[in-house]
Design a protein around this motif. Structure first.
Motif, PDB file in Angstrom:
ATOM      1  N   ASN A 127       0.948  -1.312   0.068  1.00  0.00           N
ATOM      2  CA  ASN A 127       0.070   0.080   0.038  1.00  0.00           C
ATOM      3  C   ASN A 127       0.811   1.264  -0.134  1.00  0.00           C
ATOM      4  N   PHE A 128       1.575   1.470  -1.020  1.00  0.00           N
ATOM      5  CA  PHE A 128       2.616   2.419  -1.159  1.00  0.00           C
ATOM      6  C   PHE A 128       2.093   3.602  -2.268  1.00  0.00           C
ATOM      7  N   ASP A 129       1.650   4.774  -1.635  1.00  0.00           N
ATOM      8  CA  ASP A 129       0.991   5.753  -2.659  1.00  0.00           C
ATOM      9  C   ASP A 129       1.651   6.742  -3.128  1.00  0.00           C
ATOM     10  N   LEU A 130       2.133   6.344  -4.252  1.00  0.00           N
ATOM     11  CA  LEU A 130       3.150   7.533  -4.720  1.00  0.00           C
ATOM     12  C   LEU A 130       2.435   8.991  -4.697  1.00  0.00           C
ATOM     13  N   HIS A 131       1.168   9.177  -5.002  1.00  0.00           N
ATOM     14  CA  HIS A 131       0.462  10.503  -5.182  1.00  0.00           C
ATOM     15  C   HIS A 131       0.574  11.154  -3.663  1.00  0.00           C
ATOM     16  N   ALA A 132      -0.011  10.265  -2.761  1.00  0.00           N
ATOM     17  CA  ALA A 132       0.293  10.741  -1.336  1.00  0.00           C
ATOM     18  C   ALA A 132       1.268  11.054  -0.885  1.00  0.00           C
ATOM     19  N   PHE A 133       2.230  10.623  -1.014  1.00  0.00           N
ATOM     20  CA  PHE A 133       3.909  10.926  -0.607  1.00  0.00           C
ATOM     21  C   PHE A 133       4.273  11.960  -1.439  1.00  0.00           C
ATOM     22  N   GLY A 134       3.473  12.457  -2.513  1.00  0.00           N
ATOM     23  CA  GLY A 134       4.124  13.751  -3.223  1.00  0.00           C
ATOM     24  C   GLY A 134       5.077  13.323  -4.193  1.00  0.00           C
ATOM     25  N   ILE A 135       5.473  11.924  -4.275  1.00  0.00           N
ATOM     26  CA  ILE A 135       6.368  11.811  -5.063  1.00  0.00           C
ATOM     27  C   ILE A 135       6.133  12.111  -6.952  1.00  0.00           C
ATOM     28  N   ILE A 136       4.959  11.850  -7.265  1.00  0.00           N
ATOM     29  CA  ILE A 136       4.506  12.154  -8.519  1.00  0.00           C
ATOM     30  C   ILE A 136       4.510  13.561  -8.758  1.00  0.00           C
ATOM     31  N   ASP A 137       3.999  14.567  -7.671  1.00  0.00           N
ATOM     32  CA  ASP A 137       4.202  15.938  -8.092  1.00  0.00           C
ATOM     33  C   ASP A 137       5.613  16.491  -8.113  1.00  0.00           C
ATOM     34  N   ALA A 138       6.596  15.547  -7.200  1.00  0.00           N
ATOM     35  CA  ALA A 138       8.113  16.026  -7.218  1.00  0.00           C
ATOM     36  C   ALA A 138       8.693  15.713  -8.560  1.00  0.00           C
TER      37      ALA A 138
END
Ligand SMILES: O=C(O)CCC(=O)C(=O)O
Ligand SMILES: [Fe+2]
Length: 426
Positions: free
Chosen positions: A95-106
């Motif tokens: 359950n590793f949410d790239l969007h919630a971690f802000g990785i996609i935005d970065a």
């Protein structure tokens, strides 16, 4: 007055290197650190990457399979090239949410800087990998899985290990991403991530001890009609400054009446490679204009600002005359009968012959090109595309292309329309 060579050097210097990777760390919690996986006997296993001990990690390792890599069109297993273990996406869940971690935005902000900040990014989970003691992956590029793929993302978990640095190399420079070292600086469990253009050569150095556990993702441009998430980040100011400097340098060339006074082409070899196969016809290759990376995107942005008409071209050496041939579409010569008249094969592809502006040979029939940064020139009819990577695929490989701007005569530089195709119809 500065010489033309000085002005060319000024443009070259203004095509600054934009970053080709971005990275960061994220704090793991109970939800984002559990891996559920299928064991060899088809029972379920679970482990927390934040707190797993060596026995649990060895269990996960045993449930993985040897990792292969792509060599031309075959997946091969060769421990002298890649020693690691992998689990396919159907055999695990996290359950590793790239969007919630802000990785996609970065990634959007740092890799798709400039004119691309509103692009939709799709990240597709690709593999879980375990690198135990002695594991490594020698230098390679990641196989593009479609023409929309632009990058790769690696998440490295805080499982105890040493070694296993990820080295990136491009244009004679090298960068090291030592996730073991980065993560050892935090007491709380963090994961370290790095995203990079997947045509950048990279390798994983041998793991000295412990287990290096990673997730890898392929990064794609999403479809136009998909709604971007969290469109918070916009143009970064360094891009604006760099494009201003480049624009000034190119404008100075264009205003110089010693530079291609009757018009012609300015040519730029690109810094990155782009997935080529599957891009059928001219429009297929020209679509890459919307997907340029880093300094290549900067260059396009400036040509657009100067209203120059630009195209992407494959560059071949003419077999008939001392000049080059520009072809505005991806070529696949496989299956083509090669004989001395191979250039006719290009006649319906909008190919054009161009003479170097300094060449002692010229032809009234063909135009002149001034190369600002050298192109990759493919020897006549050899297939210009090579296939090598982390997985074998037939349909998408990288190709080297160049960008050409068509110039009108002095004082009417931007009046040249789409590049014509002289040469082959005569
Ligand atoms: O594990 C890494 O850091 C990179 C792995 C890699 O290059 C790949 O799986 O293609
Ligand atoms: Fe890779």
């Amino acid at each position: 007055m500065s010489t033309i060579k000085d002005k060319i050097e000024a443009v070259k210097a203004a095509i600054v290197k934009r970053p080709l990777y971005c990275n960061g760390v994220v704090r793991l919690d109970a939800k984002s650190s559990k891996i559920f996986y299928e064991k060899e006997d088809h029972t379920a296993g679970v482990l927390s990457v934040a707190s797993a001990n060596a026995t649990q990690l060895e269990d996960l390792n045993k449930s993985c399979l040897p990792a292969t890599f792509g060599l031309s069109s075959k997946d091969v297993y060769d421990e002298s090239y890649r020693k690691a273990r992998k689990m396919d996406v159907e055999n695990f869940a996290i359950n590793f949410d790239l969007h919630a971690f802000g990785i996609i935005d970065a990634i959007r902000k740092e890799l798709l800087e400039g004119p691309n900040p509103e692009k939709v990014i799709k990240a597709e989970l690709y593999k879980l990998n375990v690198y135990d003691e002695g594991s490594f992956f020698k230098a390679h590029k990641d196989t593009p899985r479609s023409e929309n793929m632009f990058g790769s993302l690696v998440i490295s978990f805080p499982t105890p290990h040493q070694g296993g640095k990820l080295l990136l190399r491009h244009d004679g420079e090298e960068w090291a991403f030592d996730s073991a070292d980065i993560l050892s600086k935090y007491e709380a469990p963090f994961a370290a991530w790095i995203a990079f253009y997947s045509d950048v050569e990279h390798e994983v150095t041998p793991v000295v001890s412990g287990h290096r556990v990673t997730l890898t993702y392929n990064l794609f441009y999403g479809e136009e009609n998909e709604i971007p998430r969290d469109l918070g980040t916009l143009q970064d100011s360094s891009f604006a400054t760099q494009s201003f400097i480049l624009q000034t340098a190119i404008a100075s060339l264009l205003q110089d009446d010693r530079v291609l006074p009757k018009g012609g082409y300015l040519g730029f070899g690109l810094r990155f490679m782009y997935p080529a196969f599957g891009r059928k016809g001219t429009s297929g290759l020209q679509n890459v204009l919307t997907q340029l990376k880093g300094s290549d995107a900067l260059l396009k942005h400036v040509c657009d600002t100067l209203s120059l008409s630009i195209t992407l071209e494959v560059v071949l050496k003419s077999s008939e005359e001392p000049c080059l041939v520009l072809v505005p579409e991806a070529l696949d010569f496989s299956g083509t009968e090669v004989d001395s008249s191979w250039e006719w094969f290009l006649s319906d592809k909008g190919a054009k012959k161009v003479y170097d502006w300094e060449s002692p040979h010229t032809s009234w029939r063909y135009e002149t090109i001034m190369w600002i940064t050298p192109p990759t020139v493919f020897p006549t009819y050899d297939s210009p595309y090579v296939a090598y990577g982390n997985e074998a695929v037939l349909s998408h490989v990288y190709g080297d292309i160049c960008l050409v701007a068509r110039l009108g005569p002095i004082n009417r530089r931007e009046t040249a329309g789409r590049p014509a195709s002289p040469g082959y119809s005569m």
